[in-house]
Scaffold this motif. Structure first.
Motif, PDB file in Angstrom:
ATOM      1  N   LEU A 308       0.709  -1.366  -0.212  1.00  0.00           N
ATOM      2  CA  LEU A 308       0.006   0.077   0.352  1.00  0.00           C
ATOM      3  C   LEU A 308       0.976   1.691  -0.238  1.00  0.00           C
ATOM      4  O   LEU A 308       1.142   2.064  -1.085  1.00  0.00           O
ATOM      5  CB  LEU A 308      -0.711  -0.559   1.764  1.00  0.00           C
ATOM      6  CG  LEU A 308      -2.056  -1.224   0.907  1.00  0.00           C
ATOM      7  CD1 LEU A 308      -3.069  -1.231   2.706  1.00  0.00           C
ATOM      8  CD2 LEU A 308      -2.555  -1.226   0.078  1.00  0.00           C
ATOM      9  N   ASP A 309       2.120   0.915   0.786  1.00  0.00           N
ATOM     10  CA  ASP A 309       3.045   2.818   1.195  1.00  0.00           C
ATOM     11  C   ASP A 309       3.970   2.448  -0.396  1.00  0.00           C
ATOM     12  O   ASP A 309       3.951   3.643  -1.407  1.00  0.00           O
ATOM     13  CB  ASP A 309       3.756   2.079   1.914  1.00  0.00           C
ATOM     14  CG  ASP A 309       2.741   2.461   2.943  1.00  0.00           C
ATOM     15  OD1 ASP A 309       1.872   3.699   3.379  1.00  0.00           O
ATOM     16  OD2 ASP A 309       3.400   1.924   4.244  1.00  0.00           O
ATOM     17  N   ALA A 310       3.792   1.559  -0.926  1.00  0.00           N
ATOM     18  CA  ALA A 310       4.530   1.926  -2.449  1.00  0.00           C
ATOM     19  C   ALA A 310       4.165   2.167  -3.606  1.00  0.00           C
ATOM     20  O   ALA A 310       4.146   2.663  -4.065  1.00  0.00           O
ATOM     21  CB  ALA A 310       5.581   0.208  -2.811  1.00  0.00           C
ATOM     22  N   ALA A 311       2.432   1.734  -3.375  1.00  0.00           N
ATOM     23  CA  ALA A 311       1.453   2.414  -3.973  1.00  0.00           C
ATOM     24  C   ALA A 311       1.508   3.995  -4.299  1.00  0.00           C
ATOM     25  O   ALA A 311       0.726   4.629  -5.071  1.00  0.00           O
ATOM     26  CB  ALA A 311       0.225   1.752  -4.155  1.00  0.00           C
ATOM     27  N   THR A 325      -3.992   4.398  -7.087  1.00  0.00           N
ATOM     28  CA  THR A 325      -2.661   4.694  -5.939  1.00  0.00           C
ATOM     29  C   THR A 325      -2.702   4.029  -4.720  1.00  0.00           C
ATOM     30  O   THR A 325      -3.659   3.106  -4.799  1.00  0.00           O
ATOM     31  CB  THR A 325      -4.394   6.861  -6.388  1.00  0.00           C
ATOM     32  OG1 THR A 325      -5.170   5.772  -6.078  1.00  0.00           O
ATOM     33  CG2 THR A 325      -3.777   7.187  -7.139  1.00  0.00           C
ATOM     34  N   GLN A 326      -2.453   4.450  -3.758  1.00  0.00           N
ATOM     35  CA  GLN A 326      -2.565   3.765  -2.638  1.00  0.00           C
ATOM     36  C   GLN A 326      -4.379   3.823  -2.084  1.00  0.00           C
ATOM     37  O   GLN A 326      -4.268   3.071  -1.436  1.00  0.00           O
ATOM     38  CB  GLN A 326      -1.856   4.861  -1.073  1.00  0.00           C
ATOM     39  CG  GLN A 326      -1.700   4.149   0.363  1.00  0.00           C
ATOM     40  CD  GLN A 326      -1.038   4.818   1.165  1.00  0.00           C
ATOM     41  OE1 GLN A 326      -1.427   6.362   1.142  1.00  0.00           O
ATOM     42  NE2 GLN A 326      -0.410   4.710   1.941  1.00  0.00           N
ATOM     43  N   THR A 327      -4.751   4.930  -2.440  1.00  0.00           N
ATOM     44  CA  THR A 327      -6.014   4.991  -2.090  1.00  0.00           C
ATOM     45  C   THR A 327      -6.914   4.545  -2.675  1.00  0.00           C
ATOM     46  O   THR A 327      -7.826   2.952  -1.894  1.00  0.00           O
ATOM     47  CB  THR A 327      -6.842   6.819  -2.418  1.00  0.00           C
ATOM     48  OG1 THR A 327      -6.220   7.340  -1.042  1.00  0.00           O
ATOM     49  CG2 THR A 327      -8.208   6.666  -2.205  1.00  0.00           C
ATOM     50  N   LEU A 328      -6.574   3.746  -4.002  1.00  0.00           N
ATOM     51  CA  LEU A 328      -7.753   2.789  -4.648  1.00  0.00           C
ATOM     52  C   LEU A 328      -6.888   0.868  -4.350  1.00  0.00           C
ATOM     53  O   LEU A 328      -7.852   0.667  -4.174  1.00  0.00           O
ATOM     54  CB  LEU A 328      -7.229   2.458  -6.451  1.00  0.00           C
ATOM     55  CG  LEU A 328      -7.878   4.130  -6.899  1.00  0.00           C
ATOM     56  CD1 LEU A 328      -7.582   4.758  -8.288  1.00  0.00           C
ATOM     57  CD2 LEU A 328      -9.419   4.231  -7.022  1.00  0.00           C
ATOM     58  N   ALA A 329      -5.892   1.403  -4.082  1.00  0.00           N
ATOM     59  CA  ALA A 329      -5.560   0.083  -3.636  1.00  0.00           C
ATOM     60  C   ALA A 329      -5.928  -0.034  -2.418  1.00  0.00           C
ATOM     61  O   ALA A 329      -6.249  -1.665  -2.015  1.00  0.00           O
ATOM     62  CB  ALA A 329      -4.020  -0.070  -3.119  1.00  0.00           C
ATOM     63  N   PHE A 330      -6.131   0.496  -1.312  1.00  0.00           N
ATOM     64  CA  PHE A 330      -7.026   0.199  -0.128  1.00  0.00           C
ATOM     65  C   PHE A 330      -8.456  -0.062  -0.029  1.00  0.00           C
ATOM     66  O   PHE A 330      -8.592  -1.071   0.604  1.00  0.00           O
ATOM     67  CB  PHE A 330      -6.411   1.374   0.855  1.00  0.00           C
ATOM     68  CG  PHE A 330      -7.421   1.611   1.901  1.00  0.00           C
ATOM     69  CD1 PHE A 330      -7.179   0.769   3.020  1.00  0.00           C
ATOM     70  CD2 PHE A 330      -9.201   1.787   2.308  1.00  0.00           C
ATOM     71  CE1 PHE A 330      -8.320   0.985   4.443  1.00  0.00           C
ATOM     72  CE2 PHE A 330      -9.149   1.298   3.322  1.00  0.00           C
ATOM     73  CZ  PHE A 330      -8.981   0.559   4.009  1.00  0.00           C
ATOM     74  N   TYR A 331      -8.378   0.572  -0.822  1.00  0.00           N
ATOM     75  CA  TYR A 331      -9.652   0.228  -1.645  1.00  0.00           C
ATOM     76  C   TYR A 331     -10.244  -1.863  -2.318  1.00  0.00           C
ATOM     77  O   TYR A 331     -10.729  -2.345  -1.909  1.00  0.00           O
ATOM     78  CB  TYR A 331     -11.077   1.064  -2.299  1.00  0.00           C
ATOM     79  CG  TYR A 331     -11.452   2.425  -2.013  1.00  0.00           C
ATOM     80  CD1 TYR A 331     -11.862   2.276  -0.706  1.00  0.00           C
ATOM     81  CD2 TYR A 331     -11.139   3.597  -3.150  1.00  0.00           C
ATOM     82  CE1 TYR A 331     -12.051   3.671  -0.578  1.00  0.00           C
ATOM     83  CE2 TYR A 331     -11.493   4.484  -2.729  1.00  0.00           C
ATOM     84  CZ  TYR A 331     -12.072   5.136  -0.885  1.00  0.00           C
ATOM     85  OH  TYR A 331     -12.373   6.157  -0.771  1.00  0.00           O
TER      86      TYR A 331
END
Length: 516
Positions: A308-311, A325-331
């Motif tokens: 997540l941080d790498a994204a 992005t990190q936000t989309l990866a989290f979703y």
């Protein structure tokens, strides 16, 4: 850093559908009872009850619905509701309603809500029909409705698709400049919602929706309300019970929200819920074959967070040209935690990201979470309604020092997921309407027995909330499913299903503390 994207305790419609949709991608003892006596039968009428409702709102309570065939045995209608339940002269709005008549000896209507806030009850009730027990569909008209501000009812309208796309994919820094950018993003939402929605934006609070539900009860001909609410739908149901305790019939509140908690506490406890659910996934993944997460569970959790941080610094590429992005990866990660049957798809998504450095499946999952279509349009206004309802129901502390202190608590309690629940105090930045003053009795004194259901490792509505709501409501009994994922009835086991069916159909209240 992303801000509270997962704090959608009521995304029940998504949770119900996720297993089927993701399968296409994957191709792959009790304590003494508080109440055990049957509750009284639900008196019903084929037309309205004849109630006049509050003074000035007689026409709304006395209306007749014009039902039309809308396919596959379902009937659809549009109900009128007042724009404001405080001012009968303020105008009116529309509520979309859908029902399937009882297939056997009818005892009444069963109103349903899938959660959100912002999920469509019209869409949900169709998928609910095969999930509930046959005895329930024989005895009740299954009724779904889109609450005010949602879907086919008079809706909240905010950003256009392009602007919404940009906002839902952005990452923000936590320094002063980053938080100001976040605040500006939220102000843009507020301004767009106010411009495109008008006065309705100030009238979509849960108390108003509960008053709509009482009006629908009377219009449908039910002297008492029979109701099945999931996730945020439990907040709606508990609010109804607090406003109309004498009208409570048989209420099932599954995936409960503790209405006694403040918004900051809700955010912090939900972060822990997602952390625990992710850990359960990691342990299950590492115990099987083909898991991309190495070492023990702690190491696996750190690998997910590293991804997540790498994204954030280097968004994952996709075949579509969009970047994860990190936000989309989290979703994309969070959506699979609503149902443990979706865990294999998370394994596929993580394997793709680790091994190939691409995020096509994570992006698909994020879009699914946000109701985004492949062409860039959105299939619902759930995000807009979610924000609008929550900004009227209560707000987190927006003091910068308090938000930073909360971030520290979140990162300590939920090292992998906690960051993504921080700075919720900025969500309602610039909101043009104040939060509604609570007018209901949290304890619903005098209400008939209410069944509250909790799942022990529910990420979106942590089990402690079910315990809290059961303690708060005077007449509640607690039914526990020892399982994974969001909510229980319709996706757990016969112990839960039989207990709920017997309550709804026969009025037999489960033992308080029954564990399944």
């Amino acid at each position: 850093m992303t801000t509270s994207p997962a704090s959608r305790p009521a995304r029940r419609a998504l949770a119900c559908a996720v297993t089927l949709v993701l399968a296409l991608v994957a191709a792959s003892c009790s304590v003494p009872p508080k109440q055990q006596t049957p509750v009284e039968d639900v008196a019903t009428s084929a037309s309205g009850t004849g109630e006049t409702g509050p003074e000035g709102f007689e026409d709304f309570y006395g209306q007749s619905l014009a039902w039309e065939d809308c396919g596959a045995g379902w009937e659809c209608a549009t109900a009128r509701a007042p724009l404001s339940w405080q001012d009968p002269s303020a105008g009116e709005i529309e509520l979309a309603v859908k029902r399937r008549p009882a297939s056997g000896e009818r005892i009444g209507s069963l109103l349903t809500n899938p959660g959100g806030p912002g999920a469509s009850g019209i869409e949900f009730v169709t998928s609910l029909a095969p999930m509930v027990g046959d005895r329930v569909t024989e005895a009740y008209d299954l009724v779904g409705f889109d609450p005010r501000g949602v879907g086919e009812s008079s809706p909240v309208v905010c950003l256009d698709d392009a602007a919404k796309d940009e906002s839902l994919s952005r990452d923000f820094d936590t320094d002063e400049a980053g938080l100001e950018a976040l605040a500006e993003d939220r102000r843009a939402w507020a301004e767009a919602c106010a411009e495109n929605t008008g006065d309705l934006l100030g009238q979509v609070d849960t108390q108003s929706a509960a008053r709509d539900m009482d009006m629908l009860r009377a219009v449908l001909g039910d002297e008492k309300l029979a109701y099945l609410g999931y996730s945020y739908g439990t907040q709606l149901g508990a609010t109804y019970a607090g406003l109309f305790p004498d009208k409570v019939g048989r209420l099932v509140l599954d995936g409960a929200i503790d209405t006694s908690l403040d918004p900051d506490t809700i955010s912090e406890q939900q972060a822990v819920g997602f952390e625990n659910a992710l850990r359960a996934y990691v342990e299950d993944c590492q115990a099987g074959e083909g898991c991309p997460l190495r070492g023990d569970a702690d190491q696996g959790m750190r690998q997910v967070r590293a991804l997540l941080d790498a994204a954030r610094s280097n968004p994952l590429r996709t075949d579509s040209g969009r970047r994860v992005t990190q936000t989309l990866a989290f979703y994309g990660v969070a959506v699979t935690l609503y149902n443990d049957q979706s865990w294999p798809v998370l394994t596929q998504a993580l394997t793709e990201a680790f091994d190939e450095g691409t995020g096509d499946l994570l992006l698909y999952l994020a879009d699914f979470y946000n109701d985004r279509n492949p062409d860039g349009t959105y299939s619902s206004n759930s995000t807009e309604a979610f924000r609008a309802v929550n900004c009227l129901d209560g707000r987190q502390d927006d003091d910068p020092a308090a938000m930073q202190a909360q971030l520290e608590r979140l990162e300590e309690a939920a090292p992998t997921m906690g960051t993504f629940f921080a700075f919720g105090g900025l969500t309602c930045e610039g909101w043009p309407f104040p939060a509604a003053e609570p007018e209901f009795d949290l304890h619903a004194e005098g209400a008939a027995p209410i069944v509250v259901i909790g799942t022990t490792n529910d990420p979106a509505t942590p089990y402690v909330w079910a315990e809290g709501l059961a303690d708060t409501l005077d007449s509640a009994v607690l039914l526990t499913w020892e399982g994974e994922g969001h909510t229980a009835y319709g996706r757990s086991n016969a112990c839960v299903g039989d207990a709920v069916d017997a309550y709804l159909v026969d009025g037999t209240v489960p033992e308080d503390g029954l564990r399944c």
